[in-house]
Motif scaffolding. Structure first.
Motif, PDB file in Angstrom:
ATOM      1  N   UNK A  97      -6.210   5.897  -6.122  1.00 44.74           N
ATOM      2  CA  UNK A  97      -4.988   5.296  -6.666  1.00 44.74           C
ATOM      3  C   UNK A  97      -4.942   5.437  -8.180  1.00 44.74           C
ATOM      4  N   UNK A  98      -6.108   5.309  -8.822  1.00 44.02           N
ATOM      5  CA  UNK A  98      -6.174   5.379 -10.281  1.00 44.02           C
ATOM      6  C   UNK A  98      -6.142   6.811 -10.808  1.00 44.02           C
ATOM      7  N   UNK A  99      -6.176   7.773  -9.888  1.00 47.96           N
ATOM      8  CA  UNK A  99      -6.095   9.171 -10.304  1.00 47.96           C
ATOM      9  C   UNK A  99      -7.397   9.763 -10.761  1.00 47.96           C
ATOM     10  N   UNK A 100      -8.524   9.187 -10.323  1.00 50.81           N
ATOM     11  CA  UNK A 100      -9.827   9.682 -10.767  1.00 50.81           C
ATOM     12  C   UNK A 100     -10.074  11.087 -10.247  1.00 50.81           C
ATOM     13  N   UNK A 101     -10.607  11.927 -11.110  1.00 53.56           N
ATOM     14  CA  UNK A 101     -10.975  13.276 -10.703  1.00 53.56           C
ATOM     15  C   UNK A 101     -12.440  13.283 -10.304  1.00 53.56           C
ATOM     16  N   UNK A 102     -12.914  14.408  -9.850  1.00 53.90           N
ATOM     17  CA  UNK A 102     -14.329  14.526  -9.488  1.00 53.90           C
ATOM     18  C   UNK A 102     -15.190  14.208 -10.702  1.00 53.90           C
ATOM     19  N   UNK A 103     -16.321  13.527 -10.452  1.00 52.51           N
ATOM     20  CA  UNK A 103     -17.204  13.153 -11.558  1.00 52.51           C
ATOM     21  C   UNK A 103     -17.764  14.403 -12.223  1.00 52.51           C
ATOM     22  N   UNK A 104     -17.709  14.382 -13.563  1.00 54.69           N
ATOM     23  CA  UNK A 104     -18.216  15.503 -14.341  1.00 54.69           C
ATOM     24  C   UNK A 104     -19.226  14.984 -15.357  1.00 54.69           C
ATOM     25  N   UNK A 105     -20.093  15.863 -15.895  1.00 51.39           N
ATOM     26  CA  UNK A 105     -21.053  15.419 -16.910  1.00 51.39           C
ATOM     27  C   UNK A 105     -20.322  14.737 -18.064  1.00 51.39           C
ATOM     28  N   UNK A 106     -20.853  13.610 -18.497  1.00 56.02           N
ATOM     29  CA  UNK A 106     -20.244  12.881 -19.599  1.00 56.02           C
ATOM     30  C   UNK A 106     -19.073  12.019 -19.197  1.00 56.02           C
ATOM     31  N   UNK A 130       0.828  -1.206   0.000  1.00 58.42           N
ATOM     32  CA  UNK A 130       0.000   0.000   0.000  1.00 58.42           C
ATOM     33  C   UNK A 130       0.864   1.258   0.000  1.00 58.42           C
ATOM     34  N   UNK A 131       1.866   1.270   0.855  1.00 57.76           N
ATOM     35  CA  UNK A 131       2.712   2.462   0.960  1.00 57.76           C
ATOM     36  C   UNK A 131       3.461   2.686  -0.347  1.00 57.76           C
ATOM     37  N   UNK A 132       4.006   1.621  -0.923  1.00 59.98           N
ATOM     38  CA  UNK A 132       4.781   1.772  -2.166  1.00 59.98           C
ATOM     39  C   UNK A 132       3.909   2.309  -3.293  1.00 59.98           C
ATOM     40  N   UNK A 133       2.734   1.689  -3.503  1.00 58.46           N
ATOM     41  CA  UNK A 133       1.884   2.135  -4.608  1.00 58.46           C
ATOM     42  C   UNK A 133       1.334   3.533  -4.352  1.00 58.46           C
ATOM     43  N   UNK A 134       1.029   3.852  -3.103  1.00 55.77           N
ATOM     44  CA  UNK A 134       0.516   5.192  -2.812  1.00 55.77           C
ATOM     45  C   UNK A 134       1.578   6.255  -3.077  1.00 55.77           C
ATOM     46  N   UNK A 135       2.846   5.913  -2.836  1.00 54.24           N
ATOM     47  CA  UNK A 135       3.923   6.848  -3.165  1.00 54.24           C
ATOM     48  C   UNK A 135       4.052   7.021  -4.676  1.00 54.24           C
ATOM     49  N   UNK A 136       3.929   5.922  -5.404  1.00 56.13           N
ATOM     50  CA  UNK A 136       4.046   5.980  -6.858  1.00 56.13           C
ATOM     51  C   UNK A 136       2.914   6.783  -7.487  1.00 56.13           C
ATOM     52  N   UNK A 137       1.738   6.729  -6.881  1.00 61.02           N
ATOM     53  CA  UNK A 137       0.578   7.403  -7.468  1.00 61.02           C
ATOM     54  C   UNK A 137       0.246   8.728  -6.789  1.00 61.02           C
ATOM     55  N   UNK A 138       1.030   9.117  -5.792  1.00 61.21           N
ATOM     56  CA  UNK A 138       0.858  10.432  -5.178  1.00 61.21           C
ATOM     57  C   UNK A 138      -0.291  10.547  -4.201  1.00 61.21           C
ATOM     58  N   UNK A 139      -0.699   9.444  -3.582  1.00 61.29           N
ATOM     59  CA  UNK A 139      -1.816   9.523  -2.632  1.00 61.29           C
ATOM     60  C   UNK A 139      -1.424   8.925  -1.280  1.00 61.29           C
ATOM     61  N   UNK A 180      -3.839   7.040 -13.844  1.00 59.42           N
ATOM     62  CA  UNK A 180      -2.821   6.184 -13.216  1.00 59.42           C
ATOM     63  C   UNK A 180      -3.046   4.696 -13.492  1.00 59.42           C
ATOM     64  N   UNK A 181      -4.031   4.377 -14.342  1.00 56.85           N
ATOM     65  CA  UNK A 181      -4.383   2.965 -14.491  1.00 56.85           C
ATOM     66  C   UNK A 181      -3.206   2.128 -14.968  1.00 56.85           C
ATOM     67  N   UNK A 182      -2.476   2.581 -15.977  1.00 58.36           N
ATOM     68  CA  UNK A 182      -1.375   1.778 -16.523  1.00 58.36           C
ATOM     69  C   UNK A 182      -0.329   1.486 -15.448  1.00 58.36           C
ATOM     70  N   UNK A 183      -0.059   2.466 -14.600  1.00 60.93           N
ATOM     71  CA  UNK A 183       0.915   2.298 -13.527  1.00 60.93           C
ATOM     72  C   UNK A 183       0.427   1.280 -12.499  1.00 60.93           C
ATOM     73  N   UNK A 184      -0.849   1.393 -12.127  1.00 64.63           N
ATOM     74  CA  UNK A 184      -1.427   0.451 -11.166  1.00 64.63           C
ATOM     75  C   UNK A 184      -1.500  -0.947 -11.773  1.00 64.63           C
ATOM     76  N   UNK A 185      -1.899  -1.016 -13.023  1.00 65.57           N
ATOM     77  CA  UNK A 185      -1.995  -2.302 -13.729  1.00 65.57           C
ATOM     78  C   UNK A 185      -0.653  -3.020 -13.727  1.00 65.57           C
TER      79      UNK A 185
END
Length: 276
Positions: free
Chosen positions: A69-78, A28-37, A90-95
């Motif tokens: 972790x995946x870098x999702x932003x706030x939900x927006x229309x569409x 958890x710590x390693x991936x959170x560092x890689x993804x900035x969370x 961040x999906x490719x990095x997490x994958x």
């Protein structure tokens, strides 16, 4: 590569299941560092604690954290129409960190199929079977999917039963009467005759008929070998107390072959019916 049109909820579910199965606190710590969370992970009031204590609510906390972790932003229309790469940068990095395709292929084949394309094309078979009114295919499909993940012997047994169901449906053999007690090789020969696929059939003089017969011979060997594997104890159905074990890759090959053959005969039956 992800399939086009994959739902974001499916991506989150797949990543969450892999994390639940694989992660330690250090992961958890390693991936959170890689993804900035990292701050969000370590400050979560239940996530790491529920992991350490094996609490029942752990998966729910994992699922809550995955979009971050995946870098999702706030939900927006569409947002539902956006690609996975734009919705989850961040999906490719997490994958890669999770080795997600390999884990899903082995542990969650249904989710692998939804994300990347399945190793066993049961859905196409089910669609063809439903259109033609071939019964019981759904039941076998469920057993095959579950068996590949939990019990390869069950998957092989269900693959053999799937072939029997399709061939008997084509031949109009229903119920449990004496006339239905036919071995798979006999069912195959009768189906080939009924569909005009044998050497003396209505399609025996078509272009490439000889090549087709050779291919059908190879298909027949796949069908017969599937039945023989099951009868040898590698598949369920004989009540063995010490069943020999078959490796998962071989079980997948057997099931994929059985599904392909079953779909071929269903579609051949449909083509014959249209020409009557």
């Amino acid at each position: 590569m992800l399939r086009e049109g994959v739902r974001p909820e499916t991506v989150v579910l797949a990543v969450a299941k892999a994390i639940e199965a694989k992660f330690s606190r250090s992961d958890w710590i390693e991936l959170s560092l890689l993804t900035g969370v990292r701050e969000e992970v370590v400050s979560h009031d239940r996530l790491l604690r529920s992991l350490n204590w094996g609490d029942d609510d752990y998966f729910g906390h994992v699922a809550d954290m995955v979009p971050l972790l995946l870098g999702a932003s706030e939900r927006q229309p569409g947002s539902q129409r956006r690609s996975v790469s734009s919705r989850f940068p961040n999906f490719a990095q997490v994958e890669q960190f999770l080795d997600l395709p390999a884990w899903l292929r082995t542990s969650e084949p249904d989710l692998y199929a939804k994300l990347y394309g399945g190793p066993v094309p049961v859905d196409a078979l089910q669609a063809a079977a439903a259109e033609l009114g071939v019964i019981d295919v759904d039941e076998h499909a469920v057993r095959i999917r579950r068996g590949l993940r939990e019990d390869p012997a069950q998957a092989i047994g269900s693959a053999k039963e799937l072939l029997e169901t399709v061939l008997k449906s084509i031949l109009g053999l229903h119920g449990t009467g004496k006339e239905t007690k036919l071995d798979v090789p006999v069912l195959l020969r009768k189906a080939n005759v009924q569909l005009g696929l044998d050497a003396g059939g209505v399609r025996g003089s078509d272009a490439a008929a000889e090549q087709r017969r050779r291919m059908l011979g190879s298909l027949a060997q796949l069908v017969i070998s599937t039945a023989e594997l099951r009868n040898a104890g590698f598949g369920t159905g004989h009540g063995l107390s010490q069943r020999p074990e078959l490796d998962v890759p071989t079980a997948r090959m057997v099931v994929a072959a059985a599904v392909t053959v079953a779909q071929f005969y269903i579609e051949a039956h449909a083509a014959t019916a249209q020409n009557v």
